[in-house]
Design an enzyme around this catalytic site. Structure first.
Site, PDB file in Angstrom:
ATOM      1  N   ARG A   1       2.781  22.063  27.421  1.00 44.35           N
ATOM      2  CA  ARG A   1       3.912  21.480  26.659  1.00 44.35           C
ATOM      3  C   ARG A   1       4.741  21.413  27.861  1.00 44.35           C
ATOM      4  O   ARG A   1       5.189  22.315  28.613  1.00 44.35           O
ATOM      5  CB  ARG A   1       4.246  22.593  25.538  1.00 44.35           C
ATOM      6  CG  ARG A   1       5.688  22.006  25.142  1.00 44.35           C
ATOM      7  CD  ARG A   1       5.839  23.109  23.714  1.00 44.35           C
ATOM      8  NE  ARG A   1       5.749  24.622  24.291  1.00 44.35           N
ATOM      9  CZ  ARG A   1       6.111  25.413  23.503  1.00 44.35           C
ATOM     10  NH1 ARG A   1       6.372  25.232  22.140  1.00 44.35           N
ATOM     11  NH2 ARG A   1       6.089  26.874  23.775  1.00 44.35           N
TER      12      ARG A   1
ATOM     13  N   GLU B   1       5.821  31.293  26.601  1.00 45.21           N
ATOM     14  CA  GLU B   1       6.955  30.925  27.377  1.00 45.21           C
ATOM     15  C   GLU B   1       8.289  30.451  26.457  1.00 45.21           C
ATOM     16  O   GLU B   1       9.256  30.907  27.225  1.00 45.21           O
ATOM     17  CB  GLU B   1       6.402  29.639  27.812  1.00 45.21           C
ATOM     18  CG  GLU B   1       7.540  29.089  28.836  1.00 45.21           C
ATOM     19  CD  GLU B   1       6.805  27.855  29.670  1.00 45.21           C
ATOM     20  OE1 GLU B   1       7.644  27.168  30.242  1.00 45.21           O
ATOM     21  OE2 GLU B   1       5.564  27.696  29.786  1.00 45.21           O
ATOM     22  N   ARG B   2       8.401  30.557  25.298  1.00 51.66           N
ATOM     23  CA  ARG B   2       9.468  30.524  24.568  1.00 51.66           C
ATOM     24  C   ARG B   2      10.315  31.559  24.602  1.00 51.66           C
ATOM     25  O   ARG B   2      11.433  31.649  24.751  1.00 51.66           O
ATOM     26  CB  ARG B   2       9.187  29.869  23.089  1.00 51.66           C
ATOM     27  CG  ARG B   2       8.649  28.217  23.057  1.00 51.66           C
ATOM     28  CD  ARG B   2       8.582  28.166  21.360  1.00 51.66           C
ATOM     29  NE  ARG B   2       9.671  27.943  20.614  1.00 51.66           N
ATOM     30  CZ  ARG B   2      10.085  29.061  19.728  1.00 51.66           C
ATOM     31  NH1 ARG B   2       9.355  30.114  19.664  1.00 51.66           N
ATOM     32  NH2 ARG B   2      11.122  28.927  18.973  1.00 51.66           N
TER      33      ARG B   2
END
Length: 291
Positions: A48, A88-89
């Site tokens: 992403r 990661e968010r």
């Protein structure tokens, strides 16, 4: 007697929990560590590439009020830092919330398996745009020798969907960028694929954007290009302002030749055609003539 061939199991279907058991629900509190946020960094090969900043902001506000409720999963490196495997968010939102530390669960998992996790987790959550999705499929197939059937079963999408998404990577590179940036839809891209010439593909893509063509309109135009073997797509002529057309006509009558006026946002230009030196002298004389 016919020998039975054992059915191949799909190792991808379980996603993160296949390699990190009970991460989401029953993590032993003894496994959770609070480490400095500046020691954590994202996986550069994370499939992403774009994140919804609005959602990151909302998550950041939640973290300010309640902290990180679920630890992220990281892999230790040789420099004493930790690469993100999953979360990661939460990492980005924690940085936005100006947090110094973040709860983590450390797992020393081989990079090959980490990439499989990252790809499948994102595909299952439908977090990827069409180009990121296509690149993820390609990576699984080329780097990890996963079949389209296995991917289909793991992410819950049909085999034709996976095949057609992969085909987007055959487009002109500039069109791939357009889809990646959301300027053009994947549907437009799939319609353009009917045209094999990469330059014609780009012309068609630009026409679709400039004239706001629907997917169906692009499909019809692509079919026409192929059937009639069109080598260049004509640009749509802009309808001129009635006032401009009237002025052009009046100037034609004055100079006795073709006159074109192009009007821009901040400036314009007048083009007066001539066909020989005598024409030029006559035009100059009329322009400079003193009344």
């Amino acid at each position: 007697m016919e020998k039975k061939v054992p059915k191949r199991t799909n190792r991808l279907g379980k996603g993160l929990s296949a390699l990190i058991p009970d991460t989401a629900n029953e993590i032993d509190e003894k496994e959770i560590m609070n480490i400095d946020l500046n020691k954590v960094y994202p996986n550069e090969e994370q499939p992403r590439r774009t994140f919804d900043e609005a959602k990151i902001q909302i998550l950041s506000e939640s973290i300010k009020n309640y902290g990180v409720l679920q630890p992220i999963v990281v892999k230790p490196d040789e420099k004493g830092k930790y690469m993100i495997i999953a979360g990661e968010r939460r990492y980005r939102a924690s940085k936005l919330a100006n947090k110094d530390k973040i709860p983590v669960v450390v797992r020393d998992i081989p990079m090959k398996e980490i990439m499989e996790i990252a790809l499948i987790e994102n595909l299952q959550r439908e977090d990827l745009n069409p180009i990121e999705e296509a690149i993820a499929y390609k990576s699984l197939i080329q780097n990890y020798h996963v079949t389209q059937e296995e991917i289909s079963e793991a992410v819950g999408k049909s085999r034709p969907h996976i095949t057609n998404t992969l085909r987007l990577l055959n487009l002109n590179e500039k069109i791939i960028e357009m889809i990646d940036e959301g300027i053009l839809t994947a549907g437009h891209g799939k319609a353009i694929l009917r045209v094999t010439n990469l330059e014609l593909q780009l012309q068609l893509a630009n026409k679709a954007i400039e004239e706001e063509l629907s997917v169906r309109e692009v499909e019809r135009l692509a079919k026409k290009i192929c059937e009639e073997k069109i080598e260049e797509i004509p640009k749509k002529e802009k309808i001129k302002d009635i006032f401009i057309v009237d002025v052009e006509e009046r100037l034609r009558n004055v100079f006795g030749t073709k006159v074109s006026i192009t009007k821009g946002k901040k400036k314009g230009k007048i083009e007066i055609e001539y066909y020989n030196d005598d024409d030029l002298n006559n035009i100059v004389s009329m322009i400079l003539e003193e009344n």
